[in-house]
Write a protein that holds these residues in place. Structure first.
Motif, PDB file in Angstrom:
ATOM      1  N   MET B   1       0.773  -1.138   0.107  1.00  0.00           N
ATOM      2  CA  MET B   1       0.011   0.123  -0.111  1.00  0.00           C
ATOM      3  C   MET B   1       0.736   1.351  -0.325  1.00  0.00           C
ATOM      4  O   MET B   1       1.749   1.199   0.558  1.00  0.00           O
ATOM      5  CB  MET B   1      -0.894   0.058   1.427  1.00  0.00           C
ATOM      6  N   SER B   2       0.319   2.144  -0.518  1.00  0.00           N
ATOM      7  CA  SER B   2       0.911   3.512  -0.690  1.00  0.00           C
ATOM      8  C   SER B   2       0.189   4.741  -0.556  1.00  0.00           C
ATOM      9  O   SER B   2      -1.254   4.531  -1.019  1.00  0.00           O
ATOM     10  CB  SER B   2       1.947   3.661  -1.459  1.00  0.00           C
ATOM     11  N   THR B   3       0.511   5.933  -0.400  1.00  0.00           N
ATOM     12  CA  THR B   3      -0.402   6.996  -0.632  1.00  0.00           C
ATOM     13  C   THR B   3      -0.442   7.281  -1.823  1.00  0.00           C
ATOM     14  O   THR B   3       0.494   7.659  -2.353  1.00  0.00           O
ATOM     15  CB  THR B   3       0.025   8.328   0.443  1.00  0.00           C
ATOM     16  N   THR B   7      -1.107  12.800  -0.661  1.00  0.00           N
ATOM     17  CA  THR B   7      -0.005  13.406  -0.443  1.00  0.00           C
ATOM     18  C   THR B   7       1.295  12.470  -1.116  1.00  0.00           C
ATOM     19  O   THR B   7       0.853  11.394  -1.432  1.00  0.00           O
ATOM     20  CB  THR B   7       0.284  13.400   0.863  1.00  0.00           C
ATOM     21  N   GLN B   9       4.052  12.229   0.311  1.00  0.00           N
ATOM     22  CA  GLN B   9       4.851  11.644   1.353  1.00  0.00           C
ATOM     23  C   GLN B   9       4.688  10.114   1.899  1.00  0.00           C
ATOM     24  O   GLN B   9       3.614   9.849   1.976  1.00  0.00           O
ATOM     25  CB  GLN B   9       4.579  12.692   2.767  1.00  0.00           C
ATOM     26  N   GLN B  10       5.788   9.577   1.955  1.00  0.00           N
ATOM     27  CA  GLN B  10       5.510   8.163   2.130  1.00  0.00           C
ATOM     28  C   GLN B  10       6.688   7.896   3.508  1.00  0.00           C
ATOM     29  O   GLN B  10       7.617   8.305   3.770  1.00  0.00           O
ATOM     30  CB  GLN B  10       6.489   7.331   1.163  1.00  0.00           C
ATOM     31  N   PHE B  11       6.320   7.172   4.510  1.00  0.00           N
ATOM     32  CA  PHE B  11       7.056   6.970   5.791  1.00  0.00           C
ATOM     33  C   PHE B  11       7.329   5.591   5.790  1.00  0.00           C
ATOM     34  O   PHE B  11       6.225   4.705   5.504  1.00  0.00           O
ATOM     35  CB  PHE B  11       6.385   7.620   6.780  1.00  0.00           C
ATOM     36  N   SER B  12       8.462   5.125   5.956  1.00  0.00           N
ATOM     37  CA  SER B  12       8.962   3.631   6.301  1.00  0.00           C
ATOM     38  C   SER B  12       9.549   3.451   7.531  1.00  0.00           C
ATOM     39  O   SER B  12      10.450   4.378   7.867  1.00  0.00           O
ATOM     40  CB  SER B  12       9.655   3.235   4.984  1.00  0.00           C
ATOM     41  N   ASP B  13       9.629   2.111   8.028  1.00  0.00           N
ATOM     42  CA  ASP B  13      10.492   1.734   9.335  1.00  0.00           C
ATOM     43  C   ASP B  13      11.832   1.927   8.938  1.00  0.00           C
ATOM     44  O   ASP B  13      12.145   1.590   7.658  1.00  0.00           O
ATOM     45  CB  ASP B  13       9.995   0.589   9.781  1.00  0.00           C
ATOM     46  N   ILE B  17      11.236   9.979  11.053  1.00  0.00           N
ATOM     47  CA  ILE B  17       9.802  10.559  10.950  1.00  0.00           C
ATOM     48  C   ILE B  17      10.349  12.037  10.952  1.00  0.00           C
ATOM     49  O   ILE B  17      10.522  12.584  12.006  1.00  0.00           O
ATOM     50  CB  ILE B  17       9.001  10.046  12.032  1.00  0.00           C
ATOM     51  N   ASN B  20       9.563  18.103   9.188  1.00  0.00           N
ATOM     52  CA  ASN B  20       9.038  18.910   7.870  1.00  0.00           C
ATOM     53  C   ASN B  20       8.081  17.915   7.064  1.00  0.00           C
ATOM     54  O   ASN B  20       7.000  18.247   6.562  1.00  0.00           O
ATOM     55  CB  ASN B  20      10.131  19.230   7.220  1.00  0.00           C
ATOM     56  N   LEU B  22       6.168  15.318   8.062  1.00  0.00           N
ATOM     57  CA  LEU B  22       5.162  14.942   8.662  1.00  0.00           C
ATOM     58  C   LEU B  22       4.192  16.151   8.393  1.00  0.00           C
ATOM     59  O   LEU B  22       2.886  16.031   8.057  1.00  0.00           O
ATOM     60  CB  LEU B  22       5.255  14.625  10.195  1.00  0.00           C
ATOM     61  N   GLU B  23       4.543  17.515   8.650  1.00  0.00           N
ATOM     62  CA  GLU B  23       3.938  18.468   8.485  1.00  0.00           C
ATOM     63  C   GLU B  23       3.185  18.733   7.149  1.00  0.00           C
ATOM     64  O   GLU B  23       2.185  19.153   6.732  1.00  0.00           O
ATOM     65  CB  GLU B  23       4.834  19.857   8.843  1.00  0.00           C
ATOM     66  N   ALA B  25       2.727  16.111   4.872  1.00  0.00           N
ATOM     67  CA  ALA B  25       1.632  15.233   4.720  1.00  0.00           C
ATOM     68  C   ALA B  25       0.398  15.734   5.504  1.00  0.00           C
ATOM     69  O   ALA B  25      -0.691  15.599   4.762  1.00  0.00           O
ATOM     70  CB  ALA B  25       1.985  13.891   5.417  1.00  0.00           C
TER      71      ALA B  25
END
Lengths: 540, 273
Positions: B1-3, B7, B9-13, B17, B20, B22-23, B25
């Motif tokens: 899955m992805s956005t 947005t 912005q993608q976040f991965s382990d 994080i 900027n 996050l803001e 997104a």
């Protein structure tokens, strides 16, 4: 709805779930549970197109000036209707955006000639190139406060729009203005005023023996998307949708609320989702996937919801203008012998009724909130004899290539010259000079009450809104509907859940003989009558 | 899955994080939900219906033949250089072997200032199955089981004028041309016994009894129309030569054989506030 108002992340602040998960949960809840309303849509206005079709305008009738008229109102849906006629700032309004005008000149820069005895003999519908310079029109829109809301005057005192269509637009070989659209009008219309559209053919037709065939005017206006009608206690004939949960049936919201899994109090904030925590990425993906296919709402052609709904306001204002008796009669009694040419009229004294009917297919469902009729007496006075009667009805029907043929009434009213005030909501004529019978624009607007009880409108006691739309088998089951205004629920199995079309019928009759009408009175004014079916349509 | 939509912005382990990112997104989500773009509303059309029709005048009044708004399909070839469109539409001229004296066209037009979709065109020719019919076609099954005769000479046209030569009908874009179809397939109600009287009727009662005739329903047309296009929708009826077989059905006044109702159904996109 107000803006969602996320908090800003400040530098140096400890990252908490309230910064991310809570806020994303608010967004997800707005989309999947509360649903998005029109204030949060880039295109939050529905477009309504009112079309006025006149088959013919002519100058055959002594005393009637060739001005086609259609008076109409734009009443608010029943739940927003104010019986005192005072519009508050928060009430819906309508912005007239564009006007399209056209007529049929046989695709030539010419006038269309009426029949002439001659010499030379001219056949009806012939081309007259010499007359092309006479082809010109003026289109006007006037407004007034309605009689129903206390206006004792009878004139239209506000001119909102005048558009001239000069002869240059019709006599040019290369480009003609038929059809032609004017846009960006930006004229505000109100729900408690009445309006009159006038197509002034005087310069073209007066004394000319020309014809104006297939005149079509369409007005488009914008209004805010609204919440659709739902609940079997508030809407008649609405499909049950039995496969849904009880709280989702009868048009009630069909949603799939979702939430963000938030980590525990001391758990770290992570990116990837897990069984107990959606994570930052998982939370964003949940919001993203809820809108990925686009916002959903409204009904499809079979009156079924498309999918889990994410639109709160998924209905628009609808008004369908239905022309009646418009084929060139001016059936004022003696001035033109067209009374004998009315359909079904037999030898004098003909005391049976004559009826015109229009059939309108139901492609997408709508909910009928009001029915209004414009009885046009232009060129004469309204009938005054007590033996004279009008009857107007709107029904839903089934039968097109089917095994059974049946109707249910949607709206109905009947009156004569002694009882017409019961339904009259507006009385107007073009000048303040009373008793000027000929050549004047004159007419009445009548409220035609819906079947049943429990509704709101111009008259107390009309029925609740009526859902009309095609359905498949599972949705044959509908909420209760009446069969007459003020009447109780009556099941009619031959039509319930099976409607395919709306039918509008308009009757007039004089039990003393239709030729009984006094010479100064008219039963069908110049350009004919109109019936308006008003309600809500749905996004699709 | 992805956005995908809201947005980039993608976040991965294993990655930071970043505040900027996050803001960014969150602001993308806020912007989207506060004002959903038009293209992200899947159900963004509503229908509009253009309704027209009339009950024809039932006779001739002096020199007035009262066929309006129907007009002849062929414009005269003279004066030379003056008539631009001898043929008012395309593809309808029939060979003389059909014994058609003339064809008559009822033509309406409009111009939308925004793109619309033509969804359907419905043409109803309502006729009287009752004992004293006014609107009917001879040559069909007679009363009490009236059925209209089988004909195949009605035509339906939807065309769009050329934007470059708008007054040259030979350059019109032909969107719909329905012709040579058997009316038997489009009869209103197939069983004349059913058509004679509805099980439950509405008020006021119709003069002619129940409902017979034709119902030609063109649905799911899905015709996109550009802004400011000039759209014409027309019906063509035949008028046969005297004593031709076709005149038996259509009579000398084909425009008087039915009560007409026509509806053009459009889908119009929602608008900006």
């Amino acid at each position: 709805m107000p803006k969602i108002g996320f908090k800003r992340l400040s530098r140096g602040v400890k990252l908490l779930t309230e910064h991310i998960h809570s806020q994303l949960n608010t967004a997800l809840d707005r989309v999947t549970n509360t649903r998005v309303d029109h204030t949060n849509l880039e295109s939050g206005d529905a477009l309504t197109r009112m079309s006025f079709s006149w088959p013919c305008a002519h100058d055959r009738v002594v005393g009637a000036q060739p001005r086609l008229t259609a008076a109409f109102v734009l009443p608010a849906p029943q739940e927003l209707f104010r019986t005192d006629g005072i519009k508050l700032p928060t009430d819906p309004g309508y912005i007239l955006d564009s006007v399209s005008f056209s007529l049929d000149t046989r695709d030539e820069p010419a006038a269309i000639s009426d029949a002439k005895v001659g010499p030379p003999v001219v056949l009806e519908g012939s081309l007259d190139f010499d007359g092309a310079s006479d082809v010109k029109f003026s289109l006007q829109l006037h407004g007034r406060k309605m009689t129903h809301f206390g206006n004792a005057e009878t004139s239209f005192d506000e001119t909102l729009l005048t558009i001239d269509y000069p002869n240059l637009g019709f006599n040019n070989n290369q480009v003609r203005t038929s059809p032609h659209v004017r846009e960006n009008l930006g004229i505000q219309l109100a729900p408690y005023s009445s309006y009159m559209l006038v197509v002034d053919c005087f310069d073209y037709l007066s004394g000319s023996s020309f014809l104006g065939n297939s005149i079509l005017v369409t007005l488009t206006f914008r209004s805010q998307l609204m919440v659709r009608d739902s609940d079997k206690k508030k809407v008649q004939n609405i499909p049950q949708s039995p496969e849904l949960f009880a709280l989702q049936q009868y048009g009630l919201p069909y949603t799939n609320p979702q939430t963000i899994l938030t980590p525990g109090a001391t758990a770290p904030i992570v990116a990837e989702p897990s069984p107990t925590d959606d994570g930052v990425q998982g939370a964003l993906e949940k919001v993203d996937s809820s809108v990925r296919r686009g916002l959903e709402g409204g009904y499809n052609e079979q009156s079924r919801r498309h999918a889990f709904e994410t639109m709160l306001t998924d209905a628009g204002y609808e008004i369908i203008a239905v022309p009646m008796w418009g084929n060139g009669w001016y059936a004022g009694n003696h001035l033109n012998n067209n009374v004998a040419l009315l359909p079904y009229v037999g030898p004098a004294p003909y005391s049976d009724p004559v009826v015109d009917r229009r059939i309108i297919p139901l492609h997408f469902p709508m909910v009928v909130h009001h029915v209004v009729a414009h009885l046009n007496f232009s060129g004469g006075l309204p009938p005054s004899t007590a033996t004279y009667k009008y009857e107007i009805g709107v029904g839903m029907g089934t039968g097109i290539r089917s095994d059974s043929y049946s109707y249910r009434q949607v709206a109905h009213a009947s009156w004569d010259s002694t009882t017409y005030l019961t339904y009259l909501i507006d009385d107007f004529h073009a000048s303040e000079t009373a008793g000027v019978p000929t050549g004047t624009i004159r007419g009445h607007l009548y409220d035609i009450p819906l079947i049943g009880v429990g509704g709101t409108g111009y008259r107390a006691g009309q029925g609740m809104p009526v859902f009309v739309g095609k359905t498949d088998n599972p949705d044959v089951v509908r909420s209760h509907a009446a069969s007459a205004p003020g009447g109780p629920h009556v099941p009619i199995p031959s039509i319930d859940g099976k409607e395919q079309f709306l039918e509008v019928r308009m009757l007039f009759q004089d039990t003393a003989g239709i030729q009984n009408l006094p010479a100064t009175e008219t039963m069908v004014g110049y350009g004919g009558h109109w019936v308006y079916i008003i309600g809500k349509k749905h996004v699709c | 899955m992805s956005t995908r939509v809201i947005t980039n912005q993608q976040f991965s382990d294993g990655t930071t994080i970043d505040g900027n990112r996050l803001e960014d997104a969150l602001q993308d989500v806020e912007r989207f939900v506060d004002k959903v773009p038009a293209q992200m509303v899947r159900r963004r059309y509503t229908q509009s219906q253009i309704v027209s029709g009339w009950s024809p005048i039932t006779g001739v009044n002096g020199s007035f033949t009262n066929e309006h708004p129907w007009m002849k399909s062929l414009n005269p070839a003279f004066p030379p250089g003056v008539v631009k469109n001898q043929y008012r539409l395309k593809g309808y001229d029939r060979p003389k072997a059909d014994l058609i004296e003339e064809q008559y066209i009822w033509n309406q037009a409009f111009s939308p200032n925004r793109s619309v979709i033509i969804h359907a065109l419905d043409l109803f020719f309502a006729q009287d199955p009752g004992p004293s019919p006014v609107y009917f076609m001879p040559g069909g099954a007679p009363f009490p089981n009236y059925e209209p005769p089988k004909v195949s000479d009605i035509e339906i046209h939807i065309t769009v004028d050329s934007p470059y030569v708008p007054e040259d009908r030979s350059q019109n874009d032909m969107e719909i041309h329905k012709r040579d179809f058997s009316s038997e397939a489009w009869v209103f109600i197939g069983n004349p016994i059913v058509a004679y009287q509805p099980i439950s009727d509405m008020l006021p009662l119709a003069n002619g009894g129940g409902l017979s005739g034709f119902s030609v329903n063109l649905n799911e047309l899905n015709i996109p129309i550009s802004p400011y296009a000039r759209v014409r929708f027309a019906i063509i009826l035949p008028k046969y030569q005297v004593s031709a077989p076709g005149e038996l059905f259509w009579t000398s006044s084909p425009w008087r054989t039915a009560v007409i109702s026509q509806t053009l159904t459009l889908l119009e996109p929602n608008d900006h506030a």
